[in-house]
Design a protein around this motif. Sequence first.
Motif: not given
Length: 206
Positions: A25, A27, A36-37, A56, A196
């Motif tokens: 994902y 952010v 990013s996650l 993350s 997100i």
Amino acid sequence: MRVTGIVVVGLFMLVFSVAKGQNVYDVIVAGRTIGSLKVFDEKGADGDTETHRIESDFKVMFYKGSYSTQTNYVQGKLVSATCAHHVNGDLKEKTLTKSSTKTLYEVLFSGEDGEDKPSTVVNKPISSTITSLYYKEPINITEVYSERYGKMCHIRKLSEGKYGVTLPDGKEGVYSYKNGLCREVKTDLAGFKLRIVLSEGKNALR
């Protein structure tokens, strides 16, 4: 416009074998991608154990940090959870939830922001957490466990495929799903719109 480290960290608190996959994902704060996650999925060979893990990394202004959470399940019930975040290399907060003989769970806090918090207990079985919202749509679920706060959180259906989760601090995160997959998380902290968003083309979990 200034984005503080506290606001950014708050976002990640809403805020992560045989079969193994990963979803990524982006952010986004104020329309800009700041990190990013990653959501990992690990299941035991016997099918009775499962691990949910999120990692993350983010960078904004003078703040560089990371956030991680891991939850372990046996036969669908939570047995342990660890949640930690670092800012500029320092451990800001860590929360450990573990099975206890005296109560169902014992919750311990440590780190710069958690060392003065007393330990707590949770006297009910846990089958869903904030992290699990990235893995499956919370159909017919009315509460989830916050790995950061060590408390249960109310969840309500807002519309088809959209759910609101109220955290112990009063903030609400909105989780949106399509075909059972979490596509986006939205929240509003200190006046900033935080998102997100699932990064298409980089994902393995379905």
